[in-house]
Scaffold this motif. Sequence first.
Motif, PDB file in Angstrom:
ATOM      1  N   TYR A 152       0.811  -1.214   0.000  1.00  0.00           N
ATOM      2  CA  TYR A 152       0.000   0.000   0.000  1.00  0.00           C
ATOM      3  C   TYR A 152       0.852   1.274   0.000  1.00  0.00           C
ATOM      4  O   TYR A 152       0.364   2.344   0.337  1.00  0.00           O
ATOM      5  CB  TYR A 152      -0.977  -0.019   1.185  1.00  0.00           C
ATOM      6  N   ARG A 161     -11.503   4.509  11.301  1.00  0.00           N
ATOM      7  CA  ARG A 161     -12.524   3.579  11.796  1.00  0.00           C
ATOM      8  C   ARG A 161     -13.181   4.131  13.054  1.00  0.00           C
ATOM      9  O   ARG A 161     -14.360   3.908  13.294  1.00  0.00           O
ATOM     10  CB  ARG A 161     -11.898   2.207  12.089  1.00  0.00           C
ATOM     11  N   LEU A 220     -10.567   1.921   0.009  1.00  0.00           N
ATOM     12  CA  LEU A 220     -10.375   0.581   0.578  1.00  0.00           C
ATOM     13  C   LEU A 220     -10.590   0.533   2.089  1.00  0.00           C
ATOM     14  O   LEU A 220     -10.611  -0.545   2.665  1.00  0.00           O
ATOM     15  CB  LEU A 220      -8.981   0.046   0.212  1.00  0.00           C
ATOM     16  N   ILE A 221     -10.714   1.689   2.726  1.00  0.00           N
ATOM     17  CA  ILE A 221     -11.069   1.640   4.149  1.00  0.00           C
ATOM     18  C   ILE A 221     -12.473   2.228   4.375  1.00  0.00           C
ATOM     19  O   ILE A 221     -12.773   2.750   5.444  1.00  0.00           O
ATOM     20  CB  ILE A 221     -10.019   2.332   5.046  1.00  0.00           C
ATOM     21  N   ASP A 223       2.143 -14.431  -3.933  1.00  0.00           N
ATOM     22  CA  ASP A 223       3.131 -14.068  -2.904  1.00  0.00           C
ATOM     23  C   ASP A 223       4.280 -13.272  -3.521  1.00  0.00           C
ATOM     24  O   ASP A 223       4.693 -12.246  -2.989  1.00  0.00           O
ATOM     25  CB  ASP A 223       3.727 -15.345  -2.274  1.00  0.00           C
ATOM     26  N   VAL A 238       3.161  -9.787  -4.554  1.00  0.00           N
ATOM     27  CA  VAL A 238       2.972  -8.925  -3.379  1.00  0.00           C
ATOM     28  C   VAL A 238       4.336  -8.449  -2.870  1.00  0.00           C
ATOM     29  O   VAL A 238       4.530  -7.266  -2.575  1.00  0.00           O
ATOM     30  CB  VAL A 238       2.205  -9.689  -2.273  1.00  0.00           C
ATOM     31  N   GLY A 260       5.590  -5.723  -4.768  1.00  0.00           N
ATOM     32  CA  GLY A 260       4.933  -4.434  -4.528  1.00  0.00           C
ATOM     33  C   GLY A 260       3.578  -4.259  -5.196  1.00  0.00           C
ATOM     34  O   GLY A 260       3.073  -3.140  -5.256  1.00  0.00           O
ATOM     35  N   ALA A 261       2.996  -5.356  -5.697  1.00  0.00           N
ATOM     36  CA  ALA A 261       1.700  -5.212  -6.394  1.00  0.00           C
ATOM     37  C   ALA A 261       0.576  -5.891  -5.627  1.00  0.00           C
ATOM     38  O   ALA A 261       0.791  -6.869  -4.912  1.00  0.00           O
ATOM     39  CB  ALA A 261       1.781  -5.814  -7.795  1.00  0.00           C
ATOM     40  N   LEU A 262      -0.606  -5.365  -5.824  1.00  0.00           N
ATOM     41  CA  LEU A 262      -1.810  -5.945  -5.248  1.00  0.00           C
ATOM     42  C   LEU A 262      -2.408  -6.887  -6.297  1.00  0.00           C
ATOM     43  O   LEU A 262      -2.628  -6.477  -7.435  1.00  0.00           O
ATOM     44  CB  LEU A 262      -2.778  -4.800  -4.955  1.00  0.00           C
ATOM     45  N   TYR A 291      -6.646 -16.920   1.366  1.00  0.00           N
ATOM     46  CA  TYR A 291      -5.190 -16.912   1.609  1.00  0.00           C
ATOM     47  C   TYR A 291      -4.670 -15.463   1.617  1.00  0.00           C
ATOM     48  O   TYR A 291      -3.916 -15.059   2.494  1.00  0.00           O
ATOM     49  CB  TYR A 291      -4.457 -17.719   0.523  1.00  0.00           C
ATOM     50  N   HIS A 342      -6.423 -12.731   2.061  1.00  0.00           N
ATOM     51  CA  HIS A 342      -7.024 -11.954   3.158  1.00  0.00           C
ATOM     52  C   HIS A 342      -6.252 -12.136   4.457  1.00  0.00           C
ATOM     53  O   HIS A 342      -6.251 -11.257   5.308  1.00  0.00           O
ATOM     54  CB  HIS A 342      -8.478 -12.378   3.372  1.00  0.00           C
ATOM     55  N   ARG A 343      -5.635 -13.277   4.602  1.00  0.00           N
ATOM     56  CA  ARG A 343      -4.848 -13.498   5.824  1.00  0.00           C
ATOM     57  C   ARG A 343      -3.746 -12.441   5.923  1.00  0.00           C
ATOM     58  O   ARG A 343      -3.272 -12.115   6.995  1.00  0.00           O
ATOM     59  CB  ARG A 343      -4.251 -14.907   5.776  1.00  0.00           C
ATOM     60  N   TYR A 344      -3.359 -11.905   4.767  1.00  0.00           N
ATOM     61  CA  TYR A 344      -2.356 -10.828   4.737  1.00  0.00           C
ATOM     62  C   TYR A 344      -3.031  -9.453   4.679  1.00  0.00           C
ATOM     63  O   TYR A 344      -2.373  -8.463   4.417  1.00  0.00           O
ATOM     64  CB  TYR A 344      -1.428 -11.005   3.526  1.00  0.00           C
ATOM     65  N   ASP A 345      -4.316  -9.433   4.843  1.00  0.00           N
ATOM     66  CA  ASP A 345      -5.058  -8.177   4.850  1.00  0.00           C
ATOM     67  C   ASP A 345      -4.983  -7.429   3.515  1.00  0.00           C
ATOM     68  O   ASP A 345      -4.953  -6.198   3.481  1.00  0.00           O
ATOM     69  CB  ASP A 345      -4.555  -7.256   5.982  1.00  0.00           C
ATOM     70  N   LEU A 346      -4.959  -8.178   2.426  1.00  0.00           N
ATOM     71  CA  LEU A 346      -4.892  -7.529   1.111  1.00  0.00           C
ATOM     72  C   LEU A 346      -6.305  -7.393   0.547  1.00  0.00           C
ATOM     73  O   LEU A 346      -7.130  -8.299   0.701  1.00  0.00           O
ATOM     74  CB  LEU A 346      -4.018  -8.357   0.170  1.00  0.00           C
ATOM     75  N   ASP A 347      -6.581  -6.271  -0.090  1.00  0.00           N
ATOM     76  CA  ASP A 347      -7.896  -6.037  -0.695  1.00  0.00           C
ATOM     77  C   ASP A 347      -7.873  -6.600  -2.109  1.00  0.00           C
ATOM     78  O   ASP A 347      -7.070  -6.163  -2.936  1.00  0.00           O
ATOM     79  CB  ASP A 347      -8.191  -4.537  -0.732  1.00  0.00           C
TER      80      ASP A 347
END
Lengths: 460, 345
Positions: free
Chosen positions: A51, A83, B15-16, B186, B189, B192-194, B226, B228-233
């Motif tokens: 990010y 939040r 994203l938030i 992996d 990521v 540096g990419a989503l 998988y 999401h476990r890394y909190d990726l959108d």
Amino acid sequence: MIPAKQINYRQWHELFKEIPDERVKNTRYYHHLPDAEWSQYLFPPSTHAVYGNRLLRKMKFDNSPAALRLWGFVLSESERIYRARQAGMKVVAVVGDLGAITPLVYSFPDTVAFYPDCLWWTPFLMESRVLFNEAGQLGMGEDCCFVRAALGAFSKRAYFPKPNLIIGTVGATCDDMAAVMSGTEFIGNDVYYLELPARDTIPGNQQRQLSFLADRYREVATRLEAVTGHSFSEDRLHETVGKVNLIRSLISEVKDLAATTGPNPMGGMEMMNVEFAALSYYGDLEECTAVLGAFRDEMKARVEQQNGYPDQPLRIVWVTPPADPILQNYAEDLGARIVGSEYVINQSTPALKTEGDVFENLAEGQLAGSLMGSSRFRVDLVVDQVRRAKADGVIISGIFASTHCPYETRPIIDAVRKEGVPVLAFDVVAPGKKQLQSQINNRMEAFIESLRMRRSRRAG
Amino acid sequence: MPGEMNPRERWGLLLIDEIPDRPPVYPLVTAHAAAVYGCDLTTYVTNGKVMAEAQLAAQRKYGHEGLSVFSEVGIIAEAMGSRYHYRQYDVPILDQPIIDNHNQIEKLQAPDPGSTGRLSVYLDAIDTMYEAAGDILPIFAFIPCSFTTAAGLRGVEEFLMDTVLAPEAAHAILDISLQAAIRFCDACVLAGALPVLVDPLASGSVISRRTYQEFALPYQVKLISYLHRYDLDITLHVCGDTSKMLDLIPQSGADLFSLDQAELPQAVAEMGERVRLVGNLSPSSLLPSSHQVISDCTHRILSQGIPNPKGFVLSTGCEVPIKCQPEKLQALIQVGKQAHYDFQW
Ligand code: SF4
């Protein structure tokens, strides 16, 4: 116990797979709110790098889950504040007082504080000039401290939600911060100003100052009542001060542990994250206590078992927070460890008094700040750390063009040299100036090498 | 101009669950970047540095708000052994799938992204883009989901037959495809990419709703959980007609859904409370339509997408055609950038 090590973001990405799912799920902030996925924060640096926090790809991190939790907590602060607002909590921006007023803010129900000043490390973390350029367009260029990033963030409206209240502390504090506040006001934000008196050491004057400042805090409480819709409660402030004191004692304990004579139990940046938790508890007082508690336990166990990083024998006291987090990593790579620090926030660590007038107690805490009053006070703080930590050397990472910190650099150098301890002082280089950065690296290499030789000469 | 958000900031707010000043404008500029840059497609899909330079050049030209790392959906299947035919003026196509009988399945391995096939082209491209503009622009790596990779390993028709006649074999191919996708995600990521997950073969234009539920969706779920476990959108992109499976998409866990041939209002109604929508100007309309038509369509899409409760990204339904005239794309972007939320800070 796992051997203490500093690892990079790739290694943490792999290691993260070993952390049980339950632990990831249950490491959350704002426990008083219904369980929401967004409140989880135990994630590796690679997540934050994706990010845009580009520097994380170059940094090293401690390999303990407690340190990962600390990093996750710190790096999720911005989202947490958003939040908070989404959940209906009140958000108070505190500028310039460095930790004195936050106990009062947190004593109001459903209210959190944050320090826009702390955004000064965002350009470094992102390796980006975006916030500096933004501040520059608003008239605050390289002739101001990096804290100008906060003005850029206010202008961008994308780094924290609009605060319900902005409290700006002026007077005997830093001019650069005061300039940021007026810039913030200039672009359309209401700032509630609070006047700080300079610390006066003449005995008769001290009580007068205390009363003056306590009155200002009473006014802040009234303002907070209007903003939050809750009335001020002395009992709640007492309770909050108790919690804040627990955080402060954890920080002190952790700092003492870092100065152990055994191998270095923790990285300098993790230590800095711990120390800065004293300002606004990174937006969640309860969770912050849990994060620091787990961190302290890890360090204690490491110190007891002599479990630390190998090859970091040289003991350094670091003066003025390095806005660029890679600098401490670099010193560590060269064989140094941070055994003490003076980050201009020392007033936010000693316990607050719990007897007597609550507002005067807050005022007394504030008046102990190294930002206000004579430079001698800060010089003594540094010398004291150097002695206590038996430092081999001192590094002062100054801020080019800032109005406050640089004036204290000279007297600190003189005093530390008088102690027979070598000092390296330099100005931190803003992102995007690679050649200047390599000069700093060279100077650090030479300095640490000279400390090493000095040590071996002394050893015989 | 002071006060203007950059793409990274805009996406960050989206994203938030915050409201940015306006929706990000992110048409899927993929191989079209090669045309802007003036290189042939073979070079674009085999040289990561060139792909990055082309993407950056296209972004400078159009000002869209994200960089896209994509060659074609066979990238993983090729690294696992299928043969692809490279073309100078178009993206590679499947030439020879690696599996021609089920005995070969157990020999398949999840490839090492650093050293196998063209996977490292992605990693080089991401690395270059991240260094050049990662503070301002998000970088999206398009990664094929298991169903699409499985079709590339087995051949599309054969794999579709397997889902009917040899479902166990189909699942075995899907399993190894999933492992490969995880490994590749992996690596992307870390560069540096989503990840943006693409599953064009899982489209309603190709398979039934039942086949999607049994053979595509479960693997999308596993891959997304998988990540999401890394909190990726995570964005899920499915080309073609998805109108009959819109209600199933949220089950995948995707945070954003990039839709092609489905009605945006229907998508808003079906999943708007849970999923951010990305879409969906028809890419084919970018070729023949006039400036005015594109502008009108974009206005319509914006008016349908902006009310989406979970957020909206203005985009094309699929890749911008390689030969799209720049003015057409500019029309879309220009209208998009004039949109705004009623945002009061
Ligand atoms: S000059 Fe020093 S005290 Fe003032 S804002 Fe900068 S770092 Fe803080």
